[in-house]
Enzyme design. Structure first.
Site, mmCIF file in Angstrom:
data_model
loop_
_atom_site.group_PDB
_atom_site.id
_atom_site.type_symbol
_atom_site.label_atom_id
_atom_site.label_comp_id
_atom_site.label_asym_id
_atom_site.label_seq_id
_atom_site.Cartn_x
_atom_site.Cartn_y
_atom_site.Cartn_z
ATOM 1 N N ASP A 1 0.876 -1.149 -0.047
ATOM 2 C CA ASP A 1 -0.022 0.115 -0.033
ATOM 3 C C ASP A 1 0.950 1.109 0.082
ATOM 4 O O ASP A 1 2.240 1.322 0.103
ATOM 5 C CB ASP A 1 -1.161 0.195 1.406
ATOM 6 C CG ASP A 1 -2.257 0.652 0.741
ATOM 7 O OD1 ASP A 1 -2.050 1.740 -0.210
ATOM 8 O OD2 ASP A 1 -3.209 0.747 1.584
HETATM 9 C C1 BGC Z 1 -5.084 3.180 0.081
HETATM 10 C C2 BGC Z 1 -5.050 2.229 -1.323
HETATM 11 C C3 BGC Z 1 -5.025 3.013 -2.527
HETATM 12 C C4 BGC Z 1 -3.611 3.678 -2.641
HETATM 13 C C5 BGC Z 1 -3.142 4.495 -3.884
HETATM 14 C C6 BGC Z 1 -3.597 4.072 -0.332
HETATM 15 O O1 BGC Z 1 -3.671 5.218 0.652
HETATM 16 O O2 BGC Z 1 -4.890 2.594 1.143
HETATM 17 O O3 BGC Z 1 -6.191 1.498 -1.269
HETATM 18 O O4 BGC Z 1 -5.038 2.245 -3.630
HETATM 19 O O5 BGC Z 1 -3.516 4.622 -1.523
HETATM 20 O O6 BGC Z 1 -3.726 5.520 -4.123
#
Ligand code: BGC
Length: 747
Positions: free
Chosen positions: A288
């Site tokens: 993540d």
């Molecule tokens: C989120 C993810 C997301 C990623 C990219 C993160 O803050 O938890 O679900 O895909 O950002 O934007």
């Protein structure tokens, strides 16, 4: 420029020492090409393939230092994937930089296409309320078609985290509280995004996220620690991931949280043992955003280098935005702290997907201006968004047939802070807003009501609703109306990531606005828009009709009007329990009996109960009304007992016993009353959405097999235990209409 890339792609293909087979040429061909390419790569280039950076830097202006640095890194093969770059023009421009790198390996473009790209569908939790797997797959297909035409290869969706705590703002992105429903929806979404096979230019790779346990953040506070038994993990939180994997999900994303003390990103048990071991996952895992780096903050790694070593060793293949792999892996491998085989395995996984997508044949194949124009302007997409939004709205209450609005009305007042909202209809986490072109609820009511009907509007207050200065104007608008519709709830940015709420009431004084209208004798029909279950006890008690519209997407205004006027008969059912108060949270229909169950709400002395609140929720999982009624009759079983390999068919008749056509989502629940691990009172094991004309009768059947009776025992072995089982068929988890006992006999 085109000629240029072709020349470069040819070199890259030659380097891959491969002649002949196309990207569709099968697994073996791709594996060979991946190995050939891998042999050419330096450790820096390998680390580069595992490095994902955000194009957000590009918003700082084309000549900023940040942009120059990213561009330089891409050109020198230090970046394998970008997120947050979209559109044909930009993806082509940035892809061209990657093709200037020594090995000309194309970039993967990833983006959060969560509930639509250009056409915005209801927030995923809302869409889940349709229980319509075809519709859910269709919305993902449309999102994929639009995104893929704009140069996107990969969406960071679906989020398949189970959510049982509405304080957690990200319940908005999931399919709700139930493992079975969540797993079925995960499959529909993966299929929708990916199509039949990777490589089609109307499809994108899906991501099952966030692996794992993220939805169980303690106290519903986003990013918080997760502590749960392995049993709970296996039984409740993992199955939707397994279902997504079986449906072919190309990638997984790990999670920000710790699980029983170990960050998901550094969690070998999750990523190596379960995902890539037991489950045999062949795709790759992306971290993540910054979650590799955050392992330092958690207190699990000393510094960025240590975090990189721990993450890759634990099975996180690609590093999103921590810049840990690109900066540390070469030295970690050279010093022997990380085995090159571990890095090679990750790179292999990433390259395989690039081959499967056909990017080595044509790195620009997803970026087509003609396709982009066509896909983003296809009127069928908007029609689908309207239909699916209407299908997602849950009629929570409808006393005395307050809805649909009766014919022959002369005047309607549409009141409330969300009555004329546009951006809020779209909900959180969209790619781009079309608010300027959208119809608000007031617009849609005006259009539908037609010329002869007077439609007045007053906001009463804004969504935060701190003051009541606007209430008088609202009361005035309502005073002359035959019927009042009140639109209240959350703004788009009150649900979603980092939007945990400790108070789930209607924001500010919105509830008082309802009371003021009621006191004036103008009790409204209430439309609630939100990204999660809210608590609205006074409205639930006093309103005659409540329609829960979620954040319904770009066609949401029209879709609400479709339901209010009865052009669409509501059929949605809650995918999450609605509590009466904050104290009941977390809450799910999957309760246990305990040794002291409440039998009579009036006598809760020394029972498993609250002394100041009922145990029952305000609205149960699976609840949702219709403008018609359905009668369930005559449950029959093909045989009362079955052996281990047997099956039992249950059938019953379902009749539309009301005045209009409608769809009923019939739900099958099971209970194993005595087992080696105590089972919940009810578990959803099947459902069907049945459309019936007035008076029409249909036989509905479910097949029960041993698999449906199985659970994880103390040793985490999956299996069913012989004995009696209770079968329940109903219209909601608290509205069981038919019951039977069946038996599984010993082998
Ligand atoms: C989120 C993810 C997301 C990623 C990219 C993160 O803050 O938890 O679900 O895909 O950002 O934007």
């Amino acid at each position: 420029m085109k000629k240029n890339w072709k020349a470069r792609a040819a070199v890259s293909m030659a380097l891959a020492a491969f002649a002949g087979a196309a990207y569709a040429g099968g697994e073996a061909g791709i594996a060979q090409r991946v190995e050939a390419l891998l042999r050419q790569m330096t450790i820096e280039e390998k680390a580069g393939q595992l490095n994902q950076l955000s194009g957000k830097a590009f918003s700082t202006g084309p000549n900023s230092e940040a942009v120059r640095n990213v561009e330089r890194d891409i050109r020198s093969g230090k970046v394998g994937s970008m997120l947050n770059i979209k559109g044909v023009a930009d993806t082509r421009r940035v892809q061209a930089l990657a093709l200037q790198s020594r090995l000309h390996i194309p970039l993967l473009f990833g983006l959060d296409v969560i509930h639509g790209y250009q056409t915005v569908f209801p927030v995923p939790l809302g869409e889940a309320a349709s229980w319509d797997l075809e519709a859910i797959e269709e919305s993902a297909r449309i999102a994929a078609r639009e995104a893929a035409a704009s140069g996107i290869h990969w969406t960071f969706a679906p989020m398949v985290d189970i959510g049982r705590d509405p304080r957690w703002g990200r319940v908005m992105e999931g399919a709700g509280e139930d493992t079975y429903l969540g797993a079925r929806i995960a499959v529909a979404r993966v299929r929708g995004f990916q199509g039949a096979q990777l490589g089609g230019t109307a499809s994108v790779m899906a991501t099952a996220k966030h692996f794992a346990g993220y939805g169980a953040a303690i106290a519903g506070r986003d990013y918080n620690a997760v502590d749960m038994s392995e049993h709970q993990l296996y039984e409740t939180y993992l199955p939707p991931f397994k279902a997504a994997l079986d449906a072919g999900a190309a990638t997984f994303m790990n999670a920000f949280n710790t699980l029983n003390g170990v960050p998901a990103t550094g969690n070998a048990m999750l990523q190596r043992e379960i995902l890539k071991g037991k489950w045999g996952f062949k795709g790759f895992v992306v971290s993540d955003w910054g979650s590799v780096r955050e392992m330092v903050v958690h207190g699990y790694a000393n510094d960025l280098t240590d975090a990189a070593a721990k993450a890759i060793t634990a099975g996180s293949d690609m590093d999103m935005e921590s810049n840990a792999y690109a900066s540390s892996l070469p030295a970690l491998v050279k010093s022997g702290k990380v085995d090159i085989a571990v890095v090679d395995d990750a790179v292999r996984r990433v390259l395989t997907k690039k081959f499967e997508l056909g990017l080595f044949e044509d790195p620009y194949r997803f970026s087509s201006a003609a396709r982009e124009r066509e896909a983003l302007n296809d009127p069928r997409h908007r029609q689908a968004a309207r239909r699916i939004a209407a299908e997602s709205m849950v009629l929570l209450k409808n006393e005395g047939g307050a809805l649909p609005l009766r014919r022959g009305l002369h005047s309607i007042a549409v009141i409330g802070p969300l009555a004329d909202a546009r951006r809020d209809l779209e909900g959180g986490w969209i790619v781009q807003s079309n608010a300027a072109k959208m119809a608000s609820l007031v617009d849609a009511v005006r259009e539908r009501a037609g010329q002869g009907v007077r439609v007045d509007y007053a906001a009463g207050c804004d969504v935060a609703c701190r003051g009541n200065e606007g209430f008088d104007a609202a009361l005035k608008a309502a005073s002359a109306a035959d019927v009042v519709v009140l639109a209240v709830g959350e703004s788009w940015d009150m649900s979603g990531e980092a939007k945990s709420r400790a108070h789930l009431g209607l924001p500010g004084r919105q509830g008082e606005l309802f009371e003021a209208l009621r006191a004036a004798g103008k009790t409204p029909v209430v439309v609630i828009m939100a990204g999660r279950p809210l608590i609205f006890e006074n409205v639930a008690e006093q309103a005659k009709a409540i329609l829960y519209a979620w954040h319904p997407g770009s066609e949401g205004g029209h879709a609400i009007a479709d339901v209010l006027f009865g052009d669409v008969n509501p059929s949605a059912k809650l995918p999450m329990t609605f509590p009466r108060n904050m104290g009941q949270i977390p809450i799910t229909y999957q309760q246990y009996n305990t040794g002291r169950p409440v039998q009579d709400e009036k006598n809760v002395v020394y029972k498993s109960a609250y002394i100041d609140s009922p145990n029952t929720p305000r609205y149960a999982f699976g609840h949702g009304l219709s403008y018609t009624t359905f009668a369930y009759k005559d449950l029959r079983v093909s045989n009362p007992s079955m052996g281990p390999d047997g099956k039992i068919t249950l059938s019953f008749t379902l009749a539309n016993s009301g005045p209009v056509a409608g769809a009923e989502v019939v739900q099958l629940y099971l209970r194993d009353p005595v087992a080696s691990v105590v089972r919940p009172l009810k578990e959803l094991k099947g459902f069907q959405r049945v459309v019936l004309q007035p008076g029409q009768v249909r036989t509905v059947s479910f097949t029960v097999d041993r698999e449906m009776l199985a659970f994880y025992d103390r040793q985490l072995q999956w299996g069913a235990e012989a004995g009696k089982f209770e079968v329940m068929v109903g219209s909601a988890s608290d509205d069981i209409r038919l019951r039977q006992t069946i038996e599984l006999t010993e082998p």
